[in-house]
Design a protein around this motif. Structure first.
Motif, PDB file in Angstrom:
ATOM      1  N   GLU A 153      44.259  45.036  51.154  1.00  0.00           N
ATOM      2  CA  GLU A 153      43.267  44.082  50.478  1.00  0.00           C
ATOM      3  C   GLU A 153      42.688  44.599  48.997  1.00  0.00           C
ATOM      4  OE1 GLU A 153      38.856  42.185  51.545  1.00  0.00           O
ATOM      5  OE2 GLU A 153      39.804  43.958  52.690  1.00  0.00           O
ATOM      6  N   ILE A 154      43.114  45.829  48.936  1.00  0.00           N
ATOM      7  CA  ILE A 154      42.779  46.645  47.426  1.00  0.00           C
ATOM      8  C   ILE A 154      43.971  47.605  47.062  1.00  0.00           C
ATOM      9  CG2 ILE A 154      40.312  46.057  47.518  1.00  0.00           C
ATOM     10  CD1 ILE A 154      40.152  49.112  48.242  1.00  0.00           C
ATOM     11  N   ALA A 187      35.532  45.725  42.185  1.00  0.00           N
ATOM     12  CA  ALA A 187      36.177  45.128  43.104  1.00  0.00           C
ATOM     13  C   ALA A 187      37.487  44.341  42.092  1.00  0.00           C
ATOM     14  CB  ALA A 187      35.632  43.792  43.555  1.00  0.00           C
ATOM     15  N   LEU A 220      41.330  44.895  43.145  1.00  0.00           N
ATOM     16  CA  LEU A 220      42.000  43.844  43.958  1.00  0.00           C
ATOM     17  C   LEU A 220      43.436  43.551  43.345  1.00  0.00           C
ATOM     18  CD1 LEU A 220      39.115  41.136  44.261  1.00  0.00           C
ATOM     19  CD2 LEU A 220      39.965  42.542  45.909  1.00  0.00           C
TER      20      LEU A 220
END
Length: 207
Positions: free
Chosen positions: A153-154, A200, A204
């Motif tokens: 996800e990251i 974020a 990301l």
């Protein structure tokens, strides 16, 4: 034997509940009046107890203050755990985690005129409790980051930061968001949200 054990357990539960009752009353008073202006008499009245009852559990106001921080820490811990259980996307969980830890503490202690005094008291008599409190965020943030990395996800590669460095940066940013004129709770939450948003965006995956 069994009855005695059960009785002992009930007594221990009662004592724990009484300690939390006192700590909760102290939290309200320290936030409202500061440390110096709050007496043991005040705490007893706020808790609805006799002053002698306080001294059954605490030697003095310093001990009550440390118990108050421990109680706040348990509340923050519970909120942080709820965030980690959530299946929301990483940006939402990071935002929620920052709010669960830093905004909860700010709302409880940091929004009044006594913040500077309370921070000085923490540094003076509750250094160990402060480390425990800070570790709550560090542990949950690490779990969140490692879980998001494992899911793909990251990615921290573009940032050049290790998880530890990223967590420390988040903690420093959250502390810095209180600098200058003391923000309202709503303003501080917005600043925390901005920290989460920028972070974020940096971790990301692109494309």
């Amino acid at each position: 034997m069994s009855d005695r054990s059960e009785s002992s357990g009930v007594a221990a539960d009662d004592a724990t509940g009484r300690i939390d009752q006192i700590a909760d009353a102290a939290l309200r008073l320290f936030a409202r009046y500061g440390y110096k202006r709050t007496s043991m008499d005040d705490i007893a009245k706020e808790a609805g107890l006799a002053k002698a009852t306080l001294y059954l559990h605490f030697k003095g106001k310093d001990d009550v203050f440390r118990a108050m921080l421990a109680l706040l820490g348990r509340r923050v811990e519970a909120r942080c755990r709820e965030v980690l259980i959530s299946q929301a996307p990483f940006p939402e969980r990071l935002t929620a985690l920052l709010r669960a830890h830093f905004a909860t503490a700010f709302e409880s202690l940091g929004t009044g005129e006594h913040l500077v005094e309370l921070k000085a008291v923490i540094a003076s008599i509750a250094g160990q409790e402060l480390l425990v409190f800070e570790d709550i965020f560090a542990r949950h943030a690490r779990n969140l980051i490692e879980e998001a990395q494992a899911k793909g996800e990251i990615s921290l590669k573009r940032t050049g930061l290790s998880p530890t460095m990223l967590i420390n940066t988040l903690m420093q940013a959250a502390a810095g968001a209180k600098l200058g004129p003391l923000p309202s709770c709503a303003d501080y939450q917005q600043r925390l949200d901005a920290i989460a948003s920028v972070t974020a965006a940096a971790v990301l995956p692109t494309g």
